[in-house]
Design a protein around this motif. Structure first.
Motif, PDB file in Angstrom:
ATOM      1  N   GLU A  95     -21.447  70.086 -10.581  1.00 60.67           N
ATOM      2  CA  GLU A  95     -21.413  70.363  -9.142  1.00 60.67           C
ATOM      3  C   GLU A  95     -20.225  71.237  -8.779  1.00 60.67           C
ATOM      4  OE1 GLU A  95     -23.792  69.783  -6.942  1.00 60.67           O
ATOM      5  OE2 GLU A  95     -24.915  69.054  -8.679  1.00 60.67           O
ATOM      6  N   ALA A  96     -19.075  70.965  -9.379  1.00 56.63           N
ATOM      7  CA  ALA A  96     -17.899  71.804  -9.125  1.00 56.63           C
ATOM      8  C   ALA A  96     -18.146  73.228  -9.621  1.00 56.63           C
ATOM      9  CB  ALA A  96     -16.672  71.207  -9.795  1.00 56.63           C
ATOM     10  N   ALA A  97     -18.773  73.347 -10.798  1.00 60.22           N
ATOM     11  CA  ALA A  97     -19.086  74.676 -11.328  1.00 60.22           C
ATOM     12  C   ALA A  97     -19.995  75.436 -10.362  1.00 60.22           C
ATOM     13  CB  ALA A  97     -19.745  74.545 -12.704  1.00 60.22           C
ATOM     14  N   ARG A  98     -21.058  74.776  -9.909  1.00 57.76           N
ATOM     15  CA  ARG A  98     -21.978  75.433  -8.970  1.00 57.76           C
ATOM     16  C   ARG A  98     -21.256  75.860  -7.700  1.00 57.76           C
ATOM     17  NH1 ARG A  98     -25.990  71.122  -9.856  1.00 57.76           N
ATOM     18  NH2 ARG A  98     -27.447  71.840 -11.448  1.00 57.76           N
ATOM     19  N   GLY A  99     -20.377  75.001  -7.225  1.00 56.96           N
ATOM     20  CA  GLY A  99     -19.640  75.309  -6.007  1.00 56.96           C
ATOM     21  C   GLY A  99     -18.763  76.535  -6.125  1.00 56.96           C
ATOM     22  N   HIS A 100     -18.443  76.910  -7.352  1.00 58.16           N
ATOM     23  CA  HIS A 100     -17.623  78.092  -7.597  1.00 58.16           C
ATOM     24  C   HIS A 100     -18.443  79.225  -8.217  1.00 58.16           C
ATOM     25  CE1 HIS A 100     -13.692  76.299  -6.547  1.00 58.16           C
ATOM     26  NE2 HIS A 100     -14.297  75.178  -6.896  1.00 58.16           N
ATOM     27  N   GLY A 101     -19.764  79.129  -8.090  1.00 54.09           N
ATOM     28  CA  GLY A 101     -20.644  80.207  -8.530  1.00 54.09           C
ATOM     29  C   GLY A 101     -20.824  80.307 -10.032  1.00 54.09           C
ATOM     30  N   VAL A 102     -20.649  79.208 -10.743  1.00 51.69           N
ATOM     31  CA  VAL A 102     -20.745  79.213 -12.203  1.00 51.69           C
ATOM     32  C   VAL A 102     -21.981  78.433 -12.642  1.00 51.69           C
ATOM     33  CG1 VAL A 102     -19.615  78.600 -14.371  1.00 51.69           C
ATOM     34  CG2 VAL A 102     -18.238  79.376 -12.420  1.00 51.69           C
ATOM     35  N   THR A 103     -22.861  79.090 -13.385  1.00 49.77           N
ATOM     36  CA  THR A 103     -24.053  78.460 -13.958  1.00 49.77           C
ATOM     37  C   THR A 103     -23.658  77.685 -15.213  1.00 49.77           C
ATOM     38  OG1 THR A 103     -25.549  80.154 -13.103  1.00 49.77           O
ATOM     39  CG2 THR A 103     -26.280  78.950 -15.064  1.00 49.77           C
ATOM     40  N   VAL A 104     -24.303  76.546 -15.434  1.00 46.43           N
ATOM     41  CA  VAL A 104     -24.075  75.746 -16.643  1.00 46.43           C
ATOM     42  C   VAL A 104     -25.396  75.608 -17.386  1.00 46.43           C
ATOM     43  CG1 VAL A 104     -23.316  73.519 -17.589  1.00 46.43           C
ATOM     44  CG2 VAL A 104     -22.207  74.461 -15.530  1.00 46.43           C
ATOM     45  N   THR A 105     -25.362  75.818 -18.707  1.00 50.08           N
ATOM     46  CA  THR A 105     -26.552  75.634 -19.551  1.00 50.08           C
ATOM     47  C   THR A 105     -26.192  74.716 -20.718  1.00 50.08           C
ATOM     48  OG1 THR A 105     -26.093  77.547 -20.988  1.00 50.08           O
ATOM     49  CG2 THR A 105     -27.371  77.957 -18.976  1.00 50.08           C
ATOM     50  N   ASN A 106     -27.217  74.214 -21.409  1.00 54.08           N
ATOM     51  CA  ASN A 106     -26.986  73.391 -22.594  1.00 54.08           C
ATOM     52  C   ASN A 106     -28.004  73.746 -23.671  1.00 54.08           C
ATOM     53  OD1 ASN A 106     -29.254  72.192 -21.431  1.00 54.08           O
ATOM     54  ND2 ASN A 106     -28.605  70.098 -21.897  1.00 54.08           N
ATOM     55  N   THR A 107     -28.066  72.936 -24.735  1.00 54.79           N
ATOM     56  CA  THR A 107     -28.935  73.271 -25.871  1.00 54.79           C
ATOM     57  C   THR A 107     -29.847  72.099 -26.248  1.00 54.79           C
ATOM     58  OG1 THR A 107     -27.226  72.617 -27.472  1.00 54.79           O
ATOM     59  CG2 THR A 107     -27.276  74.934 -26.794  1.00 54.79           C
ATOM     60  N   PRO A 108     -30.763  71.705 -25.365  1.00 54.24           N
ATOM     61  CA  PRO A 108     -31.685  70.620 -25.713  1.00 54.24           C
ATOM     62  C   PRO A 108     -32.700  71.100 -26.745  1.00 54.24           C
ATOM     63  CG  PRO A 108     -32.348  71.621 -23.654  1.00 54.24           C
ATOM     64  CD  PRO A 108     -31.047  72.269 -24.039  1.00 54.24           C
ATOM     65  N   GLY A 109     -33.390  70.161 -27.350  1.00 51.24           N
ATOM     66  CA  GLY A 109     -34.431  70.537 -28.311  1.00 51.24           C
ATOM     67  C   GLY A 109     -33.865  70.785 -29.694  1.00 51.24           C
ATOM     68  N   ALA A 110     -32.857  71.643 -29.792  1.00 50.08           N
ATOM     69  CA  ALA A 110     -32.294  71.966 -31.103  1.00 50.08           C
ATOM     70  C   ALA A 110     -31.675  70.748 -31.770  1.00 50.08           C
ATOM     71  CB  ALA A 110     -31.237  73.066 -30.959  1.00 50.08           C
ATOM     72  N   VAL A 111     -31.236  69.771 -30.970  1.00 49.24           N
ATOM     73  CA  VAL A 111     -30.505  68.631 -31.529  1.00 49.24           C
ATOM     74  C   VAL A 111     -31.376  67.400 -31.746  1.00 49.24           C
ATOM     75  CG1 VAL A 111     -28.464  69.451 -30.297  1.00 49.24           C
ATOM     76  CG2 VAL A 111     -29.820  67.615 -29.303  1.00 49.24           C
ATOM     77  N   THR A 112     -32.628  67.423 -31.280  1.00 49.49           N
ATOM     78  CA  THR A 112     -33.425  66.191 -31.181  1.00 49.49           C
ATOM     79  C   THR A 112     -33.625  65.491 -32.516  1.00 49.49           C
ATOM     80  OG1 THR A 112     -34.570  67.067 -29.244  1.00 49.49           O
ATOM     81  CG2 THR A 112     -35.634  65.251 -30.424  1.00 49.49           C
ATOM     82  N   ASP A 113     -34.204  66.184 -33.477  1.00 50.94           N
ATOM     83  CA  ASP A 113     -34.545  65.529 -34.744  1.00 50.94           C
ATOM     84  C   ASP A 113     -33.311  65.116 -35.531  1.00 50.94           C
ATOM     85  OD1 ASP A 113     -37.319  65.517 -34.481  1.00 50.94           O
ATOM     86  OD2 ASP A 113     -37.507  67.550 -35.237  1.00 50.94           O
ATOM     87  N   ALA A 114     -32.285  65.975 -35.529  1.00 50.26           N
ATOM     88  CA  ALA A 114     -31.082  65.647 -36.289  1.00 50.26           C
ATOM     89  C   ALA A 114     -30.407  64.398 -35.723  1.00 50.26           C
ATOM     90  CB  ALA A 114     -30.109  66.823 -36.276  1.00 50.26           C
ATOM     91  N   THR A 115     -30.357  64.286 -34.404  1.00 49.28           N
ATOM     92  CA  THR A 115     -29.722  63.122 -33.785  1.00 49.28           C
ATOM     93  C   THR A 115     -30.542  61.867 -34.036  1.00 49.28           C
ATOM     94  OG1 THR A 115     -28.851  64.591 -32.069  1.00 49.28           O
ATOM     95  CG2 THR A 115     -28.748  62.231 -31.636  1.00 49.28           C
ATOM     96  N   ALA A 116     -31.870  61.991 -33.960  1.00 46.00           N
ATOM     97  CA  ALA A 116     -32.739  60.844 -34.267  1.00 46.00           C
ATOM     98  C   ALA A 116     -32.551  60.396 -35.708  1.00 46.00           C
ATOM     99  CB  ALA A 116     -34.195  61.211 -34.001  1.00 46.00           C
ATOM    100  N   ASP A 117     -32.375  61.341 -36.625  1.00 42.69           N
ATOM    101  CA  ASP A 117     -32.159  60.988 -38.034  1.00 42.69           C
ATOM    102  C   ASP A 117     -30.882  60.171 -38.208  1.00 42.69           C
ATOM    103  OD1 ASP A 117     -34.471  62.316 -38.731  1.00 42.69           O
ATOM    104  OD2 ASP A 117     -33.445  64.094 -39.523  1.00 42.69           O
ATOM    105  N   VAL A 118     -29.833  60.542 -37.479  1.00 44.47           N
ATOM    106  CA  VAL A 118     -28.578  59.795 -37.594  1.00 44.47           C
ATOM    107  C   VAL A 118     -28.725  58.403 -36.983  1.00 44.47           C
ATOM    108  CG1 VAL A 118     -26.178  59.708 -36.782  1.00 44.47           C
ATOM    109  CG2 VAL A 118     -27.068  61.760 -37.885  1.00 44.47           C
ATOM    110  N   ALA A 119     -29.531  58.276 -35.934  1.00 46.06           N
ATOM    111  CA  ALA A 119     -29.810  56.939 -35.389  1.00 46.06           C
ATOM    112  C   ALA A 119     -30.456  56.057 -36.451  1.00 46.06           C
ATOM    113  CB  ALA A 119     -30.717  57.040 -34.163  1.00 46.06           C
ATOM    114  N   MET A 120     -31.396  56.619 -37.203  1.00 50.20           N
ATOM    115  CA  MET A 120     -32.051  55.858 -38.260  1.00 50.20           C
ATOM    116  C   MET A 120     -31.057  55.526 -39.383  1.00 50.20           C
ATOM    117  SD  MET A 120     -34.890  55.608 -36.837  1.00 50.20           S
ATOM    118  CE  MET A 120     -35.813  54.734 -38.095  1.00 50.20           C
ATOM    119  N   THR A 121     -30.199  56.490 -39.712  1.00 50.15           N
ATOM    120  CA  THR A 121     -29.162  56.248 -40.720  1.00 50.15           C
ATOM    121  C   THR A 121     -28.307  55.049 -40.333  1.00 50.15           C
ATOM    122  OG1 THR A 121     -29.072  58.604 -41.281  1.00 50.15           O
ATOM    123  CG2 THR A 121     -27.170  57.270 -41.900  1.00 50.15           C
ATOM    124  N   LEU A 122     -27.852  55.049 -39.075  1.00 47.89           N
ATOM    125  CA  LEU A 122     -26.997  53.962 -38.600  1.00 47.89           C
ATOM    126  C   LEU A 122     -27.749  52.633 -38.535  1.00 47.89           C
ATOM    127  CD1 LEU A 122     -25.022  55.816 -35.808  1.00 47.89           C
ATOM    128  CD2 LEU A 122     -24.025  54.743 -37.835  1.00 47.89           C
TER     129      LEU A 122
END
Length: 326
Positions: A95-122
């Motif tokens: 919200e602070a970023a938007r208020g100062h005209g700054v767009t925020v992006t992330n990287t969903p999808g790319a991390v899904t399977d790898a993170t699920a694999d570590v959940a199974m490992t644990l």
């Protein structure tokens, strides 16, 4: 820091906050006038303020805390986009970023399977006491096989309770159901249409029924200390708790008490409330498996994350809406 100047006219000037895999580095150099931070430490407040003033875009990651205070001295900074390297972005005040005209992006999808694999490992390491067993062997204390040696939990056919049924939660559920024949319960703000049998329950009912509880919610104010003494108190004494989400989703002090007092049988953690600090009390416990935030630690996954962040930057500077704007 070292700068690379592009030959073509006036490419956007971008700061990339960590060293990156070779494929990401090469692509970034093709697209932008890049400056690379050669440190893996989080950016300091001074570095973040300076970066907002000096660059058109920044690729930050976990630990780079772009808070409201960091933005406060700017009207509209030169930086117009924070292309976060990672799916979690609770370190950025969106919200602070938007208020100062700054767009925020992330990287969903790319991390899904790898993170699920570590959940199974644990899950498997905690249930089968693998970390404890390895420590025993390395210490030269193993005296040989016997019928009652280090008996743990057999997960096949048991019940898993997944808190958060987004991309990662669903990937974990599929592995549990189709790989281990586990019954799937989930707690989520809304019901989900999924391609496997699953029952939605309130959080505390899920905790009471599950043999393994796995947290897969995003971080942020809405989920801070979502899992505390009440949840651990509802769990069964033989149950195991797994966290691959964000450390501050869990009240770490309450988890330590639950493990020390035998309220739950064990835990597997890839993230920590005050990461990278891990309490001595947690490190001394035999019934907890501790990993150093390995959720996406595979070269092709980290490369995919970096390329996705670069795609977000490229789209933004082309005047398009980035695919992964948050």
């Amino acid at each position: 820091m070292t700068a690379t100047t592009r030959a073509r006219a006036n490419p956007p000037r971008v700061l990339i906050a960590r060293p990156m895999p070779a494929a990401v580095r090469a692509r970034a150099e093709e697209l932008f006038d890049v400056e690379w931070r050669d440190s893996n430490a989080p950016m300091s407040d001074a570095e973040m303020r300076s970066a907002l003033a000096l660059y058109d875009g920044i690729m930050p990651t976990l630990g780079d805390r772009f808070s409201a205070e960091i933005f406060a001295e700017f009207g509209r900074p030169r930086c117009r986009i924070l292309a976060n390297f990672g799916v979690g972005y609770n370190h950025i005040d969106v919200e602070a970023a938007r208020g100062h005209g700054v767009t925020v992006t992330n990287t969903p999808g790319a991390v899904t399977d790898a993170t699920a694999d570590v959940a199974m490992t644990l899950m498997l390491m905690s249930a089968r006491r693998a970390g404890e067993g390895e420590r025993l062997v390395r210490a030269g204390l193993w005296t040989g096989w016997h019928p009652t040696q280090m008996l743990g939990l057999h997960v096949s056919g048991k019940t898993v309770g997944i808190i958060g049924m987004g991309r990662i939660g669903q990937a974990i559920a599929r592995r549990c159901h189709y790989g281990f024949g586990m019954n799937v319960l989930y707690a989520n703000r809304s019901a989900k249409t999924v391609d496997f049998p699953a029952q939605q329950l309130p959080l505390h009912e899920l905790a009471a029924q599950a043999d393994v509880v796995i947290v897969a919610v995003p971080g942020g104010p809405d989920t801070h200390h979502m899992i505390g003494a009440d949840v651990f108190g509802a769990m069964q004494p033989h149950a195991h708790f797994i966290n691959i989400a964000r450390g501050d989703v869990v009240d770490e002090a309450a988890l330590i008490v639950a493990l020390q007092q035998g309220q739950i049988a064990g835990a597997g953690l890839d993230v920590y409330e005050f990461e990278p600090k891990v309490p001595e009390a947690l490190r001394q416990l035999e019934n907890v498996t501790l990993l150093p935030h390995l959720g996406t630690a595979a070269e092709e996954v980290r490369s995919d994350m970096g390329l996705m962040a670069l795609n977000n930057l490229q789209a933004f500077f082309a005047g398009e809406t980035p695919a992964n704007a948050v």
